[in-house]
Design a protein around this motif. Structure first.
Motif, PDB file in Angstrom:
ATOM      1  N   ALA A 136       0.844  -1.199   0.000  1.00  0.00           N
ATOM      2  CA  ALA A 136       0.000   0.000   0.000  1.00  0.00           C
ATOM      3  C   ALA A 136       0.878   1.246   0.000  1.00  0.00           C
ATOM      4  O   ALA A 136       1.963   1.266   0.577  1.00  0.00           O
ATOM      5  CB  ALA A 136      -0.910  -0.001   1.227  1.00  0.00           C
ATOM      6  N   GLY A 137       0.395   2.303  -0.633  1.00  0.00           N
ATOM      7  CA  GLY A 137       1.061   3.599  -0.575  1.00  0.00           C
ATOM      8  C   GLY A 137       2.265   3.694  -1.497  1.00  0.00           C
ATOM      9  O   GLY A 137       2.613   2.754  -2.220  1.00  0.00           O
ATOM     10  N   ASN A 138       2.915   4.858  -1.444  1.00  0.00           N
ATOM     11  CA  ASN A 138       4.042   5.126  -2.336  1.00  0.00           C
ATOM     12  C   ASN A 138       5.299   5.549  -1.584  1.00  0.00           C
ATOM     13  O   ASN A 138       6.174   6.203  -2.138  1.00  0.00           O
ATOM     14  CB  ASN A 138       3.656   6.211  -3.350  1.00  0.00           C
ATOM     15  N   LYS A 139       5.389   5.180  -0.311  1.00  0.00           N
ATOM     16  CA  LYS A 139       6.576   5.513   0.467  1.00  0.00           C
ATOM     17  C   LYS A 139       7.755   4.629   0.041  1.00  0.00           C
ATOM     18  O   LYS A 139       7.578   3.597  -0.617  1.00  0.00           O
ATOM     19  CB  LYS A 139       6.303   5.303   1.962  1.00  0.00           C
ATOM     20  N   ILE A 140       8.966   5.040   0.435  1.00  0.00           N
ATOM     21  CA  ILE A 140      10.143   4.244   0.136  1.00  0.00           C
ATOM     22  C   ILE A 140      10.032   2.860   0.767  1.00  0.00           C
ATOM     23  O   ILE A 140       9.343   2.671   1.775  1.00  0.00           O
ATOM     24  CB  ILE A 140      11.425   4.943   0.623  1.00  0.00           C
ATOM     25  N   LYS A 141      10.730   1.893   0.167  1.00  0.00           N
ATOM     26  CA  LYS A 141      10.698   0.516   0.645  1.00  0.00           C
ATOM     27  C   LYS A 141      12.098  -0.066   0.668  1.00  0.00           C
ATOM     28  O   LYS A 141      12.990   0.394  -0.052  1.00  0.00           O
ATOM     29  CB  LYS A 141       9.787  -0.330  -0.243  1.00  0.00           C
ATOM     30  N   THR A 142      12.275  -1.080   1.472  1.00  0.00           N
ATOM     31  CA  THR A 142      13.534  -1.811   1.487  1.00  0.00           C
ATOM     32  C   THR A 142      13.566  -2.775   0.304  1.00  0.00           C
ATOM     33  O   THR A 142      12.535  -3.112  -0.286  1.00  0.00           O
ATOM     34  CB  THR A 142      13.688  -2.615   2.781  1.00  0.00           C
ATOM     35  N   SER A 143      14.758  -3.254  -0.026  1.00  0.00           N
ATOM     36  CA  SER A 143      14.882  -4.261  -1.091  1.00  0.00           C
ATOM     37  C   SER A 143      14.156  -5.543  -0.713  1.00  0.00           C
ATOM     38  O   SER A 143      13.558  -6.204  -1.567  1.00  0.00           O
ATOM     39  CB  SER A 143      16.364  -4.562  -1.359  1.00  0.00           C
ATOM     40  N   TRP A 144      14.172  -5.889   0.582  1.00  0.00           N
ATOM     41  CA  TRP A 144      13.474  -7.095   1.028  1.00  0.00           C
ATOM     42  C   TRP A 144      11.966  -6.927   0.877  1.00  0.00           C
ATOM     43  O   TRP A 144      11.269  -7.864   0.485  1.00  0.00           O
ATOM     44  CB  TRP A 144      13.824  -7.401   2.485  1.00  0.00           C
ATOM     45  N   GLY A 145      11.455  -5.746   1.186  1.00  0.00           N
ATOM     46  CA  GLY A 145      10.035  -5.498   1.011  1.00  0.00           C
ATOM     47  C   GLY A 145       9.612  -5.532  -0.439  1.00  0.00           C
ATOM     48  O   GLY A 145       8.532  -6.026  -0.780  1.00  0.00           O
ATOM     49  N   GLU A 146      10.468  -5.029  -1.325  1.00  0.00           N
ATOM     50  CA  GLU A 146      10.155  -5.023  -2.754  1.00  0.00           C
ATOM     51  C   GLU A 146      10.072  -6.436  -3.324  1.00  0.00           C
ATOM     52  O   GLU A 146       9.345  -6.681  -4.277  1.00  0.00           O
ATOM     53  CB  GLU A 146      11.214  -4.216  -3.506  1.00  0.00           C
ATOM     54  N   LYS A 147      10.804  -7.370  -2.714  1.00  0.00           N
ATOM     55  CA  LYS A 147      10.837  -8.752  -3.214  1.00  0.00           C
ATOM     56  C   LYS A 147       9.998  -9.707  -2.371  1.00  0.00           C
ATOM     57  O   LYS A 147      10.066 -10.929  -2.562  1.00  0.00           O
ATOM     58  CB  LYS A 147      12.287  -9.240  -3.237  1.00  0.00           C
ATOM     59  N   LEU A 148       9.217  -9.184  -1.452  1.00  0.00           N
ATOM     60  CA  LEU A 148       8.485 -10.032  -0.502  1.00  0.00           C
ATOM     61  C   LEU A 148       7.543 -11.001  -1.212  1.00  0.00           C
ATOM     62  O   LEU A 148       6.793 -10.620  -2.112  1.00  0.00           O
ATOM     63  CB  LEU A 148       7.673  -9.146   0.455  1.00  0.00           C
ATOM     64  N   ASP A 149       7.583 -12.258  -0.789  1.00  0.00           N
ATOM     65  CA  ASP A 149       6.663 -13.277  -1.291  1.00  0.00           C
ATOM     66  C   ASP A 149       5.494 -13.389  -0.312  1.00  0.00           C
ATOM     67  O   ASP A 149       5.663 -13.896   0.797  1.00  0.00           O
ATOM     68  CB  ASP A 149       7.389 -14.618  -1.397  1.00  0.00           C
ATOM     69  N   PRO A 150       4.304 -12.934  -0.687  1.00  0.00           N
ATOM     70  CA  PRO A 150       3.175 -12.953   0.262  1.00  0.00           C
ATOM     71  C   PRO A 150       2.724 -14.358   0.641  1.00  0.00           C
ATOM     72  O   PRO A 150       1.975 -14.529   1.599  1.00  0.00           O
ATOM     73  CB  PRO A 150       2.077 -12.201  -0.489  1.00  0.00           C
ATOM     74  N   LYS A 151       3.189 -15.373  -0.091  1.00  0.00           N
ATOM     75  CA  LYS A 151       2.830 -16.752   0.239  1.00  0.00           C
ATOM     76  C   LYS A 151       3.856 -17.406   1.170  1.00  0.00           C
ATOM     77  O   LYS A 151       3.686 -18.567   1.538  1.00  0.00           O
ATOM     78  CB  LYS A 151       2.696 -17.564  -1.042  1.00  0.00           C
ATOM     79  N   ASN A 152       4.896 -16.652   1.532  1.00  0.00           N
ATOM     80  CA  ASN A 152       5.944 -17.222   2.374  1.00  0.00           C
ATOM     81  C   ASN A 152       6.492 -16.125   3.284  1.00  0.00           C
ATOM     82  O   ASN A 152       7.640 -15.712   3.174  1.00  0.00           O
ATOM     83  CB  ASN A 152       7.055 -17.812   1.513  1.00  0.00           C
ATOM     84  N   VAL A 153       5.654 -15.654   4.211  1.00  0.00           N
ATOM     85  CA  VAL A 153       5.973 -14.497   5.037  1.00  0.00           C
ATOM     86  C   VAL A 153       6.606 -14.944   6.353  1.00  0.00           C
ATOM     87  O   VAL A 153       5.999 -15.701   7.121  1.00  0.00           O
ATOM     88  CB  VAL A 153       4.701 -13.668   5.326  1.00  0.00           C
ATOM     89  N   LEU A 154       7.833 -14.505   6.595  1.00  0.00           N
ATOM     90  CA  LEU A 154       8.547 -14.817   7.836  1.00  0.00           C
ATOM     91  C   LEU A 154       8.354 -16.281   8.228  1.00  0.00           C
ATOM     92  O   LEU A 154       7.746 -16.600   9.261  1.00  0.00           O
ATOM     93  CB  LEU A 154       8.094 -13.878   8.956  1.00  0.00           C
ATOM     94  N   PRO A 155       8.882 -17.210   7.432  1.00  0.00           N
ATOM     95  CA  PRO A 155       8.633 -18.638   7.669  1.00  0.00           C
ATOM     96  C   PRO A 155       9.491 -19.262   8.756  1.00  0.00           C
ATOM     97  O   PRO A 155       9.298 -20.428   9.100  1.00  0.00           O
ATOM     98  CB  PRO A 155       8.965 -19.260   6.307  1.00  0.00           C
ATOM     99  N   GLU A 156      10.452 -18.518   9.313  1.00  0.00           N
ATOM    100  CA  GLU A 156      11.385 -19.094  10.278  1.00  0.00           C
ATOM    101  C   GLU A 156      10.696 -19.388  11.617  1.00  0.00           C
ATOM    102  O   GLU A 156       9.760 -18.709  12.008  1.00  0.00           O
ATOM    103  CB  GLU A 156      12.563 -18.135  10.514  1.00  0.00           C
TER     104      GLU A 156
END
Length: 603
Positions: free
Chosen positions: A25-45
């Protein structure tokens, strides 16, 4: 909640999962990790390495959400999807909406229990939810929790069905209009106050356990006695025996058992490895619980042998010590905010990035400022070798602030509700973090923000955990209590008060600003305590302050905290940009002088 409502909700889940497409959501700056985030595999550790079982189920991912008026019934129709565990205000949630004190946030999803878990109890864990949380499973209310920074869980076994189970979570968070610890969240962000964080912001997960199981481990190493004490709390029923093994790699170096719920105390070998930032040695632990002669539960953990203390040096200064040796602790302020996830790092790789950079910069300590992190963050500190100063997230009104004198500051008089909220959550935070070896200092108050009953709170904190040091009020109103006197001074270091009995530390200084276009949260109104135009200028001023600090160490400083490791929203005084894409100083120069500071008491 009526069954027909649940049928509607179930239909919406299926429809949403098929048709909706997550996007930030929105147009704020993002991290490289956020730009590549897989919504089907969120913080799986695995979310709790300090007490690990082999079986668990991650509930992160796409949930339905709705925002309703406070006090409204469960919604008939959900408004869309939210990506858990990112707060609803964040970009990575896919929602980016504010909630406020007059509304409530609802979550809904379904889950199934693996067939192999049948016959066991099932715990539903929440790593962190801000602030008041109510939970239902299949129309049955399984519990309520208040507090935004400590994990909690419910035994949901009696409410479970075979097949699909329906989970509903309701959250109310008044942010800065309430009487709860909230850290730096405000309804209207500005300057050092940031965007609200409402709802689930850490991993949600399920775990199967036996009818009798381990509820908590409390591990206490003692390097002087060469022992480690392991307190094993269970869920209530009596047990036969607890066995504990300490391992160095695959080799068992200590083992023992106890009966009747007593702690297990083990003697370690003479060549026990000590933990330090230079050599962060960890020992694995296995704990086995018996009931009626059979194994009822088994968990893996770890510990480390280190000691935090104070002592007079040969010049008469009272110094901080690590493992009975004078040790200058030096590190950055770390607020733990992310432009795309707010309180929540996009990935575990992102979570550990800041800590690795702190080590790369040559520091040996980090001050976790006005926030508590997920459990994995502390495990990363344990493994990397970073001493942690852990703040209590602030809340409540601020009294008169007199940081340059003793005794003249007026403490705030909190309401009974505010005081109870503070005490409850501070205890919960200390309980859940107790066994992490890297935590060396508890910080109950910062800069008089909500500071009350300082002497009493500092004494309680020390009594509750005598193995660590207590920094009673970092840069706040000063009283003769706790284990140190903590000064704040911006921008350059300054030793304007001194305590001959306790170590004197510089809890905040620096704040050298550099606004880099393309990496800013705000288009304007970015600030630092001083501002420069190039990395070369920032590096030069950093070195000037560091040289000044080296001189003040000779005059009595025993630790220092530089503001700060990354930019945060409108603050551009980080060593790294808020999106973590640019290092804003000459890393080699900073590392060289930081190592000199860290070794200042060992030359």
């Amino acid at each position: 909640m009526r069954k027909n409502v649940w049928l509607i909700c179930l239909g919406l889940v299926c429809c949403n999962l098929i048709s909706a497409q997550w996007s930030p959501a929105g147009n704020k700056i993002k991290t490289s990790w956020g730009e590549k985030l897989d919504p089907k595999n969120v913080l799986p550790e695995y979310p709790r390495p300090i007490m690990e079982r082999p079986e668990w189920k991650n509930l992160n991912g796409s949930w339905n959400y709705a925002i309703t008026k406070k006090g409204a019934p469960v919604p008939n129709v959900y408004q869309g999807e939210i990506l858990v565990p990112f707060a609803v205000e964040s970009s990575l949630s896919g929602v980016g909406k504010t909630v406020g004190e007059q509304q409530e946030l609802w979550y809904q999803r379904t889950f199934e229990i693996p067939a192999s878990w049948r016959g066991r109890q099932v715990l539903l864990h929440f790593g962190g939810v801000d602030w008041q949380t109510d939970v239902w499973v299949n129309d049955v209310k399984v519990g309520r929790h208040t507090g935004g920074f400590a994990p909690f869980s419910f035994d949901i076994t009696p409410a479970l069905n075979k097949g699909a189970n329906r989970l509903v979570v309701k959250v109310w968070d008044p942010t800065d209009r309430g009487e709860q610890p909230r850290g730096k969240q405000v309804e209207k962000p500005n300057a050092i106050w940031y965007t609200p964080v409402t709802g689930i912001w850490q991993t949600v997960w399920l775990e199967p356990v036996g009818a009798v199981h381990i509820a908590q481990l409390k591990t206490t190493p003692d390097i002087d006695k060469r022992t480690v004490k392991v307190d094993v709390a269970t869920n209530g029923p009596s047990t036969d025996k607890v066995e504990v093994r300490v391992l160095d790699g695959n080799k068992t170096v200590a083992a023992g058992a106890s009966l009747g719920g007593l702690p297990v105390e083990l003697s370690m070998p003479e060549n026990v490895k000590l933990w330090s930032p230079e050599s962060p040695s960890l020992y694995d632990i296995e704990v086995t619980l018996y009931k009626d002669g059979k194994v009822a539960d088994k968990v893996k953990s770890y510990t480390a042998f280190r000691k935090f203390s104070v002592c007079k040096d040969k010049s008469g200064f009272t110094r901080l010590q690590l493992n009975n040796k004078d040790y200058f602790q030096f590190g950055p302020l770390d607020q733990g905010w992310w432009p795309d996830g707010l309180y929540t790092a996009p990935t575990d790789e992102a979570l550990v990035y800041d800590l690795k950079k702190i080590k790369d910069f040559g520091y040996n300590m980090v001050r976790k400022h006005i926030k508590v992190e997920p459990a994995r963050w502390y495990t990363h500190c344990d493994r990397l070798g970073l001493i942690v100063w852990q703040d209590m997230p602030s809340g409540g009104p601020s009294p008169q602030w007199q940081m340059r004198e003793y005794f003249n500051g007026t403490e705030v008089v909190r309401s009974a509700v505010s005081e109870a909220n503070y005490r409850k959550e501070w205890k919960e935070i200390m309980d859940c973090l107790y066994s992490y070896p890297s935590i060396g200092v508890w910080v109950p108050f910062n800069e008089a923000w909500g500071q009350f009953k300082t002497v009493e709170i500092a004494a309680w904190t020390k009594e509750y955990d005598p193995t660590r040091l207590v920094n009673p009020a970092s840069g706040g109103n000063h009283y003769v209590c706790g284990d140190m006197l903590d000064l704040h001074h911006y921008p350059e270091p300054n030793l304007y008060l001194y305590d001959p009995v306790r170590p004197t530390v510089l809890g905040e200084y620096g704040g050298i600003g550099l606004a880099l276009k393309g990496h800013l949260w705000l288009p304007d109104k970015n600030w630092g305590y001083v501002q420069y135009n190039t990395p070369e200028e920032v590096t030069k001023e950093y070195r000037n302050y560091a040289n000044r600090l080296l001189e003040l160490i000779k005059k009595g400083f025993s630790a220092a905290v530089y503001t700060q490791i990354t930019d945060v929203e409108g603050e551009v005084n980080g060593l790294i940009t808020y999106d973590r894409k640019v290092i804003k100083v000459n890393e080699a120069i900073v590392r060289s002088i930081n190592r000199k500071i860290c070794n200042a008491l060992n030359e």
